[in-house]
Design a protein around this motif. Structure first.
Motif, PDB file in Angstrom:
ATOM      1  N   PRO A  24       5.167  -2.754 -19.673  1.00  0.00           N
ATOM      2  CA  PRO A  24       6.179  -2.018 -18.917  1.00  0.00           C
ATOM      3  C   PRO A  24       7.037  -2.964 -18.079  1.00  0.00           C
ATOM      4  CG  PRO A  24       4.017  -1.016 -18.635  1.00  0.00           C
ATOM      5  CD  PRO A  24       3.812  -2.329 -19.323  1.00  0.00           C
ATOM      6  N   PRO A  25       8.353  -2.800 -18.132  1.00  0.00           N
ATOM      7  CA  PRO A  25       9.225  -3.625 -17.307  1.00  0.00           C
ATOM      8  C   PRO A  25       9.114  -3.238 -15.834  1.00  0.00           C
ATOM      9  CG  PRO A  25      10.493  -2.014 -18.541  1.00  0.00           C
ATOM     10  CD  PRO A  25       9.079  -1.886 -18.993  1.00  0.00           C
ATOM     11  N   GLN A  26       9.621  -4.068 -14.964  1.00  0.00           N
ATOM     12  CA  GLN A  26       9.501  -3.806 -13.527  1.00  0.00           C
ATOM     13  C   GLN A  26      10.129  -2.484 -13.123  1.00  0.00           C
ATOM     14  OE1 GLN A  26       7.605  -5.644 -11.362  1.00  0.00           O
ATOM     15  NE2 GLN A  26       7.966  -3.870 -10.034  1.00  0.00           N
ATOM     16  N   TRP A  27      11.235  -2.090 -13.774  1.00  0.00           N
ATOM     17  CA  TRP A  27      11.861  -0.819 -13.413  1.00  0.00           C
ATOM     18  C   TRP A  27      10.910   0.348 -13.653  1.00  0.00           C
ATOM     19  CZ3 TRP A  27      12.104   2.972 -16.957  1.00  0.00           C
ATOM     20  CH2 TRP A  27      12.172   2.641 -18.311  1.00  0.00           C
ATOM     21  N   ALA A  28      10.062   0.252 -14.687  1.00  0.00           N
ATOM     22  CA  ALA A  28       9.112   1.324 -14.982  1.00  0.00           C
ATOM     23  C   ALA A  28       8.025   1.385 -13.915  1.00  0.00           C
ATOM     24  CB  ALA A  28       8.491   1.119 -16.365  1.00  0.00           C
ATOM     25  N   VAL A  29       7.555   0.236 -13.472  1.00  0.00           N
ATOM     26  CA  VAL A  29       6.543   0.182 -12.409  1.00  0.00           C
ATOM     27  C   VAL A  29       7.130   0.751 -11.120  1.00  0.00           C
ATOM     28  CG1 VAL A  29       5.070  -1.339 -11.042  1.00  0.00           C
ATOM     29  CG2 VAL A  29       5.422  -1.803 -13.486  1.00  0.00           C
ATOM     30  N   ASP A  30       8.354   0.379 -10.809  1.00  0.00           N
ATOM     31  CA  ASP A  30       9.016   0.897  -9.610  1.00  0.00           C
ATOM     32  C   ASP A  30       9.212   2.409  -9.701  1.00  0.00           C
ATOM     33  OD1 ASP A  30       9.152  -1.725  -8.717  1.00  0.00           O
ATOM     34  OD2 ASP A  30      11.257  -1.974  -9.291  1.00  0.00           O
ATOM     35  N   LEU A  31       9.559   2.887 -10.887  1.00  0.00           N
ATOM     36  CA  LEU A  31       9.815   4.306 -11.075  1.00  0.00           C
ATOM     37  C   LEU A  31       8.551   5.148 -10.880  1.00  0.00           C
ATOM     38  CD1 LEU A  31      12.188   6.160 -11.773  1.00  0.00           C
ATOM     39  CD2 LEU A  31      11.493   5.996 -14.163  1.00  0.00           C
ATOM     40  N   VAL A  32       7.412   4.702 -11.403  1.00  0.00           N
ATOM     41  CA  VAL A  32       6.184   5.488 -11.211  1.00  0.00           C
ATOM     42  C   VAL A  32       5.759   5.479  -9.751  1.00  0.00           C
ATOM     43  CG1 VAL A  32       5.340   5.188 -13.579  1.00  0.00           C
ATOM     44  CG2 VAL A  32       4.535   3.643 -11.808  1.00  0.00           C
ATOM     45  N   GLY A  33       6.171   4.465  -9.018  1.00  0.00           N
ATOM     46  CA  GLY A  33       5.880   4.443  -7.591  1.00  0.00           C
ATOM     47  C   GLY A  33       6.698   5.447  -6.809  1.00  0.00           C
ATOM     48  N   ALA A  34       7.862   5.809  -7.344  1.00  0.00           N
ATOM     49  CA  ALA A  34       8.769   6.706  -6.640  1.00  0.00           C
ATOM     50  C   ALA A  34       8.767   8.136  -7.167  1.00  0.00           C
ATOM     51  CB  ALA A  34      10.192   6.146  -6.735  1.00  0.00           C
ATOM     52  N   CYS A  35       8.247   8.349  -8.352  1.00  0.00           N
ATOM     53  CA  CYS A  35       8.359   9.665  -8.984  1.00  0.00           C
ATOM     54  C   CYS A  35       7.004  10.153  -9.479  1.00  0.00           C
ATOM     55  CB  CYS A  35       9.317   9.579 -10.150  1.00  0.00           C
ATOM     56  SG  CYS A  35      10.939   9.016  -9.634  1.00  0.00           S
ATOM     57  N   PRO A  36       6.748  11.438  -9.331  1.00  0.00           N
ATOM     58  CA  PRO A  36       5.429  11.975  -9.658  1.00  0.00           C
ATOM     59  C   PRO A  36       5.150  12.286 -11.122  1.00  0.00           C
ATOM     60  CG  PRO A  36       6.779  13.667  -8.655  1.00  0.00           C
ATOM     61  CD  PRO A  36       7.578  12.398  -8.633  1.00  0.00           C
TER      62      PRO A  36
END
Length: 74
Positions: A24-36
Motif C-alpha cells: 500500500p502506498p503512503q496515501w492509502a495508509v494515511d487514508l485508513v487513518g482518517a476514514c472508517p
C-alpha cells in the motif's frame, strides 16, 4: 461553492479504498487513518506468500483496527 465539508468523510465511510500494488502506498495508509471504511486488497495484487500479511501490517500502521477486505476474483 465547494462540497460540504463532511461529504468526503461520508463517502469514504462507505467506500473502502484500493490500490494496484502489493504494497500500500503512503496515501492509502494515511487514508485508513482518517476514514472508517477500510481498504480492499485484490488477489491480483498479491504475487507471493506473505504479501497479504505484509500489506495488512502496513495498513495497520495507519489505524490498528482497519477493516481489510479481500477480493479474490481474477
Amino acid at each position: 461553492m465547494g462540497p460540504h465539508p463532511g461529504l468526503r468523510r461520508l463517502a469514504l465511510s462507505t467506500l473502502p479504498a484500493a490500490d494496484p500494488g502489493p504494497v500500500p502506498p503512503q496515501w492509502a495508509v494515511d487514508l485508513v487513518g482518517a476514514c472508517p471504511a477500510g481498504h480492499t486488497q485484490f488477489s491480483t495484487n498479491m504475487h507471493e506468500p506473505g504479501q497479504t500479511a505484509a500489506s495488512t501490517a502496513t495498513l495497520r500502521a495507519g489505524r490498528s483496527d482497519v477493516l481489510v477486505a479481500i477480493d479474490e476474483q481474477d
